[in-house]
Design a protein around this motif. Structure first.
Motif, mmCIF file in Angstrom:
data_model
loop_
_atom_site.group_PDB
_atom_site.id
_atom_site.type_symbol
_atom_site.label_atom_id
_atom_site.label_comp_id
_atom_site.label_asym_id
_atom_site.label_seq_id
_atom_site.Cartn_x
_atom_site.Cartn_y
_atom_site.Cartn_z
ATOM 1 N N ASN A 1 83.580 49.402 -34.573
ATOM 2 C CA ASN A 1 84.339 50.654 -34.546
ATOM 3 C C ASN A 1 85.834 50.390 -34.677
ATOM 4 O OD1 ASN A 1 81.995 52.088 -34.255
ATOM 5 N ND2 ASN A 1 82.214 52.421 -32.050
ATOM 6 N N LEU A 2 86.303 49.361 -33.985
ATOM 7 C CA LEU A 2 87.713 48.991 -34.063
ATOM 8 C C LEU A 2 88.083 48.585 -35.483
ATOM 9 C CD1 LEU A 2 90.373 48.381 -32.509
ATOM 10 C CD2 LEU A 2 89.517 46.047 -32.200
ATOM 11 N N PHE A 3 87.204 47.824 -36.117
ATOM 12 C CA PHE A 3 87.447 47.391 -37.490
ATOM 13 C C PHE A 3 87.520 48.591 -38.431
ATOM 14 C CE2 PHE A 3 85.884 46.222 -41.696
ATOM 15 C CZ PHE A 3 86.701 45.154 -42.015
ATOM 16 N N LEU A 4 86.586 49.523 -38.279
ATOM 17 C CA LEU A 4 86.574 50.703 -39.142
ATOM 18 C C LEU A 4 87.826 51.550 -38.948
ATOM 19 C CD1 LEU A 4 82.829 51.750 -38.897
ATOM 20 C CD2 LEU A 4 84.021 50.984 -40.947
ATOM 21 N N GLU A 5 88.260 51.689 -37.716
ATOM 22 C CA GLU A 5 89.479 52.453 -37.453
ATOM 23 C C GLU A 5 90.684 51.787 -38.105
ATOM 24 O OE1 GLU A 5 89.648 52.773 -33.239
ATOM 25 O OE2 GLU A 5 87.913 54.107 -33.098
ATOM 26 N N GLU B 1 93.837 42.017 -45.444
ATOM 27 C CA GLU B 1 95.005 42.399 -44.649
ATOM 28 C C GLU B 1 94.580 42.937 -43.287
ATOM 29 O OE1 GLU B 1 98.579 43.489 -43.061
ATOM 30 O OE2 GLU B 1 98.311 42.270 -44.866
ATOM 31 N N VAL B 2 93.558 43.783 -43.271
ATOM 32 C CA VAL B 2 93.070 44.354 -42.012
ATOM 33 C C VAL B 2 92.537 43.261 -41.095
ATOM 34 C CG1 VAL B 2 91.207 45.740 -41.006
ATOM 35 C CG2 VAL B 2 92.587 46.672 -42.863
ATOM 36 N N VAL B 3 91.722 42.370 -41.645
ATOM 37 C CA VAL B 3 91.117 41.313 -40.835
ATOM 38 C C VAL B 3 92.187 40.397 -40.248
ATOM 39 C CG1 VAL B 3 89.645 39.261 -40.901
ATOM 40 C CG2 VAL B 3 88.922 41.353 -42.064
ATOM 41 N N PHE B 4 93.130 39.984 -41.078
ATOM 42 C CA PHE B 4 94.151 39.054 -40.593
ATOM 43 C C PHE B 4 95.044 39.722 -39.553
ATOM 44 C CE2 PHE B 4 94.964 34.751 -41.828
ATOM 45 C CZ PHE B 4 96.142 34.443 -41.174
ATOM 46 N N ASN B 5 95.320 41.005 -39.743
ATOM 47 C CA ASN B 5 96.142 41.726 -38.774
ATOM 48 C C ASN B 5 95.427 41.864 -37.435
ATOM 49 O OD1 ASN B 5 96.994 44.732 -37.638
ATOM 50 N ND2 ASN B 5 98.701 43.541 -38.433
ATOM 51 N N LEU B 6 94.135 42.163 -37.468
ATOM 52 C CA LEU B 6 93.368 42.276 -36.226
ATOM 53 C C LEU B 6 93.352 40.954 -35.467
ATOM 54 C CD1 LEU B 6 90.286 44.394 -37.400
ATOM 55 C CD2 LEU B 6 92.082 45.125 -35.821
ATOM 56 N N ILE B 7 93.244 39.864 -36.214
ATOM 57 C CA ILE B 7 93.210 38.546 -35.578
ATOM 58 C C ILE B 7 94.586 38.167 -35.043
ATOM 59 C CG2 ILE B 7 92.910 36.074 -36.017
ATOM 60 C CD1 ILE B 7 90.681 36.832 -37.987
ATOM 61 N N MET C 1 79.606 52.691 -38.158
ATOM 62 C CA MET C 1 80.363 53.321 -37.081
ATOM 63 C C MET C 1 79.507 54.369 -36.403
ATOM 64 S SD MET C 1 83.914 55.446 -37.377
ATOM 65 C CE MET C 1 84.656 56.179 -35.948
ATOM 66 N N SER C 2 79.452 54.359 -35.112
ATOM 67 C CA SER C 2 78.782 55.428 -34.397
ATOM 68 C C SER C 2 79.613 56.687 -34.578
ATOM 69 C CB SER C 2 78.673 55.091 -32.911
ATOM 70 O OG SER C 2 77.925 53.918 -32.727
ATOM 71 N N VAL C 3 78.996 57.762 -35.024
ATOM 72 C CA VAL C 3 79.748 58.965 -35.320
ATOM 73 C C VAL C 3 80.214 59.612 -34.030
ATOM 74 C CG1 VAL C 3 79.657 61.224 -36.401
ATOM 75 C CG2 VAL C 3 78.436 59.313 -37.414
ATOM 76 N N LYS C 4 81.498 59.897 -33.943
ATOM 77 C CA LYS C 4 82.066 60.541 -32.764
ATOM 78 C C LYS C 4 82.939 61.705 -33.214
ATOM 79 C CE LYS C 4 82.205 56.215 -30.145
ATOM 80 N NZ LYS C 4 83.066 55.247 -29.449
ATOM 81 N N GLU C 5 82.850 62.825 -32.505
ATOM 82 C CA GLU C 5 83.621 64.014 -32.856
ATOM 83 C C GLU C 5 85.109 63.723 -32.853
ATOM 84 O OE1 GLU C 5 83.536 67.982 -33.919
ATOM 85 O OE2 GLU C 5 81.818 67.317 -32.762
#
Length: 349
Positions: A291-295, A259-265, A1-5
């Motif tokens: 980034n979306l995946f990490l969030e 669970e995260v992967v299937f929900n995103l799809i 993930m690109s670090v963002k404040e």
């Protein structure tokens, strides 16, 4: 993930971890703080090292000697991944607790203890796989007969007389699980089979990436309790493989990553066009999708659920992992694998 404040405070509440996947970034240490600079040497992020549990870097961000020393002194994990998300190694300074590790080794030397612990872990994993398939089987493509294959595998696990025999039933259940996932997934993300090194399609790219992150987290969690991450019960012991981390993540990979992967799809939050084939590195996500995946992963582990059959309380996934490791320590101490708390439904072994 690109670090963002803007995302840091949310990340710290959940993982207390910084993930940097931009090779142009420079990580340093100054006045007690982790300092992240860009290619122009401009400061992008400053955060107290005391507020973090670990730092994960992907690709080739530069890290100063001062930060490495400070991380060691403050007992902060430092994990390295390839640019495609493959786990490489960890630098940590958790103090080994040899008394705990002797207890762990003595219990793990018992074949009956190892087998019973493996049975509890794998049965929990198969139940988790069934639950996820049931949750996303909205068009009823999967029938009771389809799910009966998992019950057969569970019966085989219970009856197994060795870990090797048990692994055979686990492998059969895993193959069935991914076959059924491929049937009910959005056709744009059909994957045919599980591919790992490298992942050959967007679906496998996401779950492999998530598994690598979960694996590194479990290594840190295990070492935090003074245990040896290389003494497991299911996976084969080999150099540089944290077998206990691989064992413990068997159930959690379904509950957290799958669970995260299937929900995103299923919500169409990700699209196949966001993935690129990179030769020997296989298929990888673009930066925005990563980034979306990490969030989404952070949101998932911050959710509170009732994980344990005998405990109705709600916990976050990461806190539940700590509780599970504590139960494993009790199991080691008493040489009684039934004291190990499994997640999900009732375990009969």
């Amino acid at each position: 993930m690109s670090v963002k404040e803007s995302t840091l405070s949310e990340r710290m509440r959940v993982l207390k971890e910084i993930i940097v996947d931009d090779s142009t970034k420079k990580l340093g240490f100054s006045s007690g703080n982790l300092v992240v600079k860009n290619a122009l040497n401009q400061i992008e992020l400053v955060v107290s090292l005391n507020q973090l549990d670990s730092i994960s870097v992907m690709g080739n961000p530069q890290i100063t000697t001062q930060l490495i020393k400070a991380s060691a002194q403050k007992k902060k994990g430092l994990h390295y991944f390839s640019s495609s998300g493959k786990y490489l190694c960890s630098l940590d300074s958790h103090q080994d607790n040899y008394e705990k590790q002797i207890t762990q080794f003595v219990a793990s030397s018992s074949s009956s203890f190892q087998l019973l612990l493996a049975k509890r872990i794998i049965q929990s994993k198969i139940l988790a796989q069934m639950s996820l398939l049931e949750a996303y089987n909205q068009d009823n493509l999967l029938t009771k007969e389809d799910f009966s294959h998992f019950h057969q595998s569970i019966a085989g696990v219970k009856a197994s007389e060795s870990v090797t025999q048990l692994i055979g039933f686990e492998g059969k259940a895993a193959k069935t699980y991914f076959y059924y996932l491929d049937l009910i997934i959005d056709p744009k993300f059909r994957f045919k089979r599980r591919t790992k090194r490298p992942p050959l399609d967007p679906f496998n790219s996401m779950i492999s990436y998530g598994y690598h992150l979960l694996y590194s987290y479990l290594i840190g969690a295990i070492k935090k309790y003074g245990l040896n991450a290389g003494i497991g019960c299911i996976h084969k012991n080999r150099n540089y493989h944290a077998t206990l981390a691989s064992d413990l993540m068997e159930s959690w990979r379904v509950i957290i990553v799958d669970e995260v992967v299937f929900n995103l799809i299923s919500t169409q939050a990700v699209q196949p066009e966001s993935f690129t084939y990179k030769g020997i590195n296989g298929v990888i996500m673009d930066r925005a999708t990563r980034n979306l995946f990490l969030e989404a992963l952070q949101k998932r582990v911050s959710e509170k659920h009732s994980f344990f059959h005998n405990d109705p309380k709600f916990y976050t996934s990461l806190y539940a992992i700590d509780l599970q490791i504590e139960s494993l320590m009790r199991a080691y101490h008493e040489v009684d694998a039934t004291l190990f708390e499994t997640i999900g439904g009732r375990i009969d072994v």
